[in-house]
Design an enzyme around this catalytic site. Structure first.
Site, short mmCIF file in Angstrom:
data_model
loop_
_atom_site.label_atom_id
_atom_site.label_comp_id
_atom_site.label_asym_id
_atom_site.label_seq_id
_atom_site.Cartn_x
_atom_site.Cartn_y
_atom_site.Cartn_z
CG ASP A 40 -2.23 -0.67 1.03
OD1 ASP A 40 -2.40 -0.82 -0.36
OD2 ASP A 40 -3.23 -0.82 1.80
CG ASP A 364 -8.14 -8.08 13.26
OD1 ASP A 364 -8.89 -7.06 13.43
OD2 ASP A 364 -7.05 -8.55 13.99
O1 UPG Z 1 -3.77 0.75 4.84
C1 UPG Z 1 -3.11 -0.32 5.17
C2 UPG Z 1 -2.72 -0.18 6.61
C3 UPG Z 1 -2.17 -1.67 7.11
N1 UPG Z 1 -1.50 -2.41 6.27
C4 UPG Z 1 -1.00 -3.53 6.93
O2 UPG Z 1 -1.75 -4.29 7.72
C5 UPG Z 1 -0.90 -4.90 8.56
C6 UPG Z 1 -1.21 -4.61 10.24
O3 UPG Z 1 -1.20 -3.11 10.34
P1 UPG Z 1 -0.55 -2.52 11.59
O4 UPG Z 1 -0.69 -1.09 11.56
O5 UPG Z 1 0.81 -3.09 11.83
O6 UPG Z 1 -1.52 -2.99 12.64
P2 UPG Z 1 -1.34 -3.54 13.99
O7 UPG Z 1 -2.06 -3.06 14.97
O8 UPG Z 1 0.09 -4.00 14.44
O9 UPG Z 1 -1.76 -5.11 13.57
C7 UPG Z 1 -2.79 -6.01 14.38
O10 UPG Z 1 -4.34 -5.38 14.23
C8 UPG Z 1 -4.86 -5.24 12.94
C9 UPG Z 1 -6.22 -4.36 13.22
O11 UPG Z 1 -6.80 -5.23 14.04
C10 UPG Z 1 -4.78 -6.35 12.12
O12 UPG Z 1 -5.35 -6.27 10.90
C11 UPG Z 1 -3.32 -7.16 11.97
O13 UPG Z 1 -3.41 -8.14 11.36
C12 UPG Z 1 -2.82 -7.09 13.29
O14 UPG Z 1 -1.45 -7.67 13.62
C13 UPG Z 1 0.65 -4.28 8.30
O15 UPG Z 1 1.26 -5.59 7.67
C14 UPG Z 1 0.55 -3.39 7.44
O16 UPG Z 1 1.12 -2.99 6.31
C15 UPG Z 1 -1.92 -2.33 4.66
O17 UPG Z 1 -1.53 -3.12 4.04
N2 UPG Z 1 -2.58 -1.22 4.50
#
Ligand code: UPG
Length: 476
Positions: A40, A364
C-alpha cells in the site's frame, strides 16, 4: 500466502523480505504455493527489495530444505552465534552456511544502499523494471502488478524450485476510500483468485515471519479433517525480543481458550481461511451453486473472477488451468482489472459476508465475527516451535497507540448493526461466543484506558478453558 505492507519507512523492506523468504521456504510442495505481497506504500524500494530477495531465495530455499533448517527467516537464523542444521553438523554444511551468510549480507547491503536513494541512482532505473513507479504518488496511482517469480524454470533453483512470487500495489485515487488493510486483503483475494485460486489463504502482517516450516501442514491437518469443517485456523501472535514479563501485553494469546465454543477469534495475521468462507458461504449451504449472474452481482464485473469464484465456492480450484506453468503472466491484465479502485463499486466486497469486512479499524475481528455469525467454527493451532514470530511495538507509547486503535475498532463494531448481541438472535452466533466477543471488547477498551491495568491483565491469558489445537513437535 498473503503479506501486507504499507510503509517502507515504518516497515523497512528488509523485514518484509524476511517474512516473504520464510514463507517461500516452508515445507510444502512449491507447485501448490504462491506468495502475494500487497504494497500500500507503492514503493519502488519494496519492489526492488523483493526482486533482489527472489534472487537470494533461489539459494536460500534449497539450502533450508537440504539441511532441514528450522528458522527460515535469514535475519533470525544468522542472529545467533552458532547456527545449526536439522540434519546434524558437517563440513559441507558449514561451508554452504558461510556462503549463505555472505549472500544474505550482500542482499542487506543492496537494500540498505537503495534506501534513501532515488531509484535513478540504483542499478535498476525508472526506465527499466521500475518504469511503472515513475511519477506515482502514494495515494494516487494506477495498479502495479508484477510477477517477480513464476514457478516454471525451476531446474536450476533446486529440485523443487520456488513458489510463485507476485507484487501488487492496488490502484489508489483520492476520491475512492481504500479501506486500509481490509481493502488490501480484498484485492489480494481477487488477484490470487484470477491467478492461482487456491482453496486456502494464509494472511500475514509484513513484520511476522514463519518460525515453523511445517505451518502449512499443521493447518492442513485441521482443515482437511472430514469430521468437522472449520472456517479458519488461527495461530497465536507471538513476538521475538519482547521485554521480560511482557509488561505491555504484546504476547497476544487472547481468546486461545474459546475453542470449546465456536472457536478462536481471527487475529489479523497468522491465519488460514478457506476461500469459500471468505466468499460468504454458510456451512449449511455447502453446495456452493450460484448462477453466473449472481456471481457477477456479488463479486463484481469480471467474468474471469466470477468463474474462479464459482469454482472456489464449489470447493474446486482452477489449478488445472490458471497455475499451469507459464500461465501466471497471462492473467496479469485481468488481475489489474480486479485490483482497480472502481472495481468494488457495484459489488458486495466488504459488505456483510463477502471478503474482509469494512467498517472497523479492527477488520480482523469484524471479519472473524462475520464468519462465526454464519455458523462456522474455528480452531486455535499452537504448535511447538511457535508458528509465527513478529516484531512487538517498541515501547509503551507505541503499544498504547496500537491498543487504542484496537479499542476504537472494537467499539465501532459494538455500536454498529453487527454487534455480536444482535447476531445471537438474528444469525448463528452462539451466546457464549457472543460473550467472548464482548469480553475482548471490554478488555481492549479497558487496556487502552489505563496502562497500569494493562500491565496486570494483558500478561494473563483468558480464563475460559479450551479445545485449542496444541501440537507438540520435537525441535530440530
Ligand atoms: O492501509 C493499510 C494499513 C495497514 N496495512 C498492513 O496491515 C498490517 C497490520 O497493520 P498495523 O498497522 O501493523 O496494525 P497492528 O495493530 O500492528 O496489527 C494488528 O491489528 C490489525 C487490526 O486489528 C490487524 O489487521 C493486524 O493483522 C494485527 O496484527 C501491516 O502489515 C500493514 O502493512 C496495509 O496493508 N494497508
Amino acid at each position: 500466502m498473503f503479506v501486507t505492507t504499507a510503509d517502507p519507512v515504518l516497515e523497512p523492506p528488509i523485514i518484509t523480505v524476511n517474512t516473504v523468504l520464510s514463507l517461500m521456504a516452508v515445507d510444502y510442495p512449491v507447485s501448490k504455493l504462491a506468495c502475494y505481497v500487497s504494497d500500500d506504500g507503492c514503493s519502488p524500494l519494496t519492489y526492488y527489495s523483493l526482486v533482489e530477495a527472489s534472487k537470494f531465495a533461489r539459494l536460500w530455499v534449497p539450502f533450508c530444505k537440504k539441511y532441514n533448517v528450522h528458522v527460515r527467516a535469514p535475519f533470525r537464523y544468522f542472529s545467533v552465534a552458532e547456527v545449526s542444521s536439522g540434519n546434524g553438523e558437517s563440513s559441507e554444511f558449514r561451508q554452504e552456511c558461510e556462503k549463505m551468510k555472505e549472500e544474505y549480507g550482500k542482499l542487506c547491503c543492496k537494500i540498505e544502499e537503495a534506501t534513501g536513494k532515488q531509484p535513478s541512482s540504483w542499478d535498476v532505473t525508472y526506465s527499466g523494471d521500475l518504469a511503472a513507479f515513475a511519477h506515482v504518488e502514494r495515494r494516487n496511482h494506477p495498479t502495479i502488478i508484477k510477477v517477480i517469480w513464476e514457478n516454471k524454470y525451476d531446474t536450476w533453483a533446486g529440485e523443487e524450485g520456488l513458489p510463485h512470487l507476485v507484487y501488487i500495489s492496488r490502484e489508489k485515487h483520492p476520491e475512492h476510500p481504500h479501506h486500509y488493510r481490509a481493502g488490501a486483503m480484498n484485492v489480494l483475494t481477487r488477484v490470487s483468485g484470477v491467478m492461482t485460486n487456491a482453496p486456502l489463504m494464509l494472511n500475514m502482517d509484513c513484520d511476522m515471519y514463519a518460525n515453523n516450516p511445517l505451518i502449512v501442514r499443521y493447518a492442513m491437518c485441521v482443515l482437511l479433517d472430514a469430521r468437522r469443517e472449520e472456517g479458519f485456523v488461527q495461530f497465536p501472535q507471538s513476538f521475538y525480543g519482547a521485554l521480560k514479563d511482557d509488561p505491555f501485553g504484546n504476547q497476544l494469546f487472547v481468546g486461545a481458550g474459546i475453542s470449546g465454543i465456536q472457536g478462536a477469534f481471527y487475529g489479523g495475521t497468522g491465519c488460514f481461511h478457506r476461500r469459500k468462507v471468505i466468499y460468504g458461504l454458510c456451512p449449511v449451504d455447502n453446495t456452493g451453486e450460484f448462477s453466473e449472474k449472481e456471481l457477477l452481482r456479488i463479486f463484481g464485473t469480471s467474468i474471469e473472477f466470477a468463474e474462479s469464484a464459482g469454482l472456489a465456492l464449489k470447493g474446486h480450484t482452477n489449478s488445472q488451468t490458471n497455475t499451469s506453468r507459464g500461465r501466471l503472466l497471462d492473467s496479469v491484465e485481468v488481475a489489474n482489472q480486479v485490483a482497480g479502485c472502481n472495481y468494488e463499486s457495484s459489488s458486495n466486497w466488504g459488505k456483510p459476508n463477502i471478503g474482509w469486512q469494512y467498517g472497523s479499524t479492527t477488520e480482523d475481528v469484524l471479519t472473524g465475527l462475520g464468519i462465526h455469525t454464519r455458523g462456522w467454527s474455528s480452531v486455535m493451532c499452537n504448535p511447538y516451535p511457535v508458528a509465527f514470530l513478529g516484531c512487538a511495538p517498541t515501547g509503551g507509547p507505541a503499544s498504547l497507540t496500537q491498543q487504542k486503535r484496537w479499542a476504537t475498532g472494537l467499539l465501532e463494531i459494538l455500536i454498529s448493526g453487527r454487534n455480536p448481541l444482535i447476531s445471537v438472535f438474528t444469525a448463528k452466533l452462539q451466546f457464549r461466543q457472543c460473550l467472548a466477543y464482548l469480553w475482548i471488547n471490554n478488555n481492549s477498551n479497558f487496556l487502552s484506558s489505563a496502562i497500569p491495568s494493562s500491565l496486570l491483565i494483558a500478561s494473563s491469558t483468558t480464563p475460559i478453558s479450551s479445545r485449542s489445537c496444541k501440537i507438540q513437535e520435537s525441535t530440530s
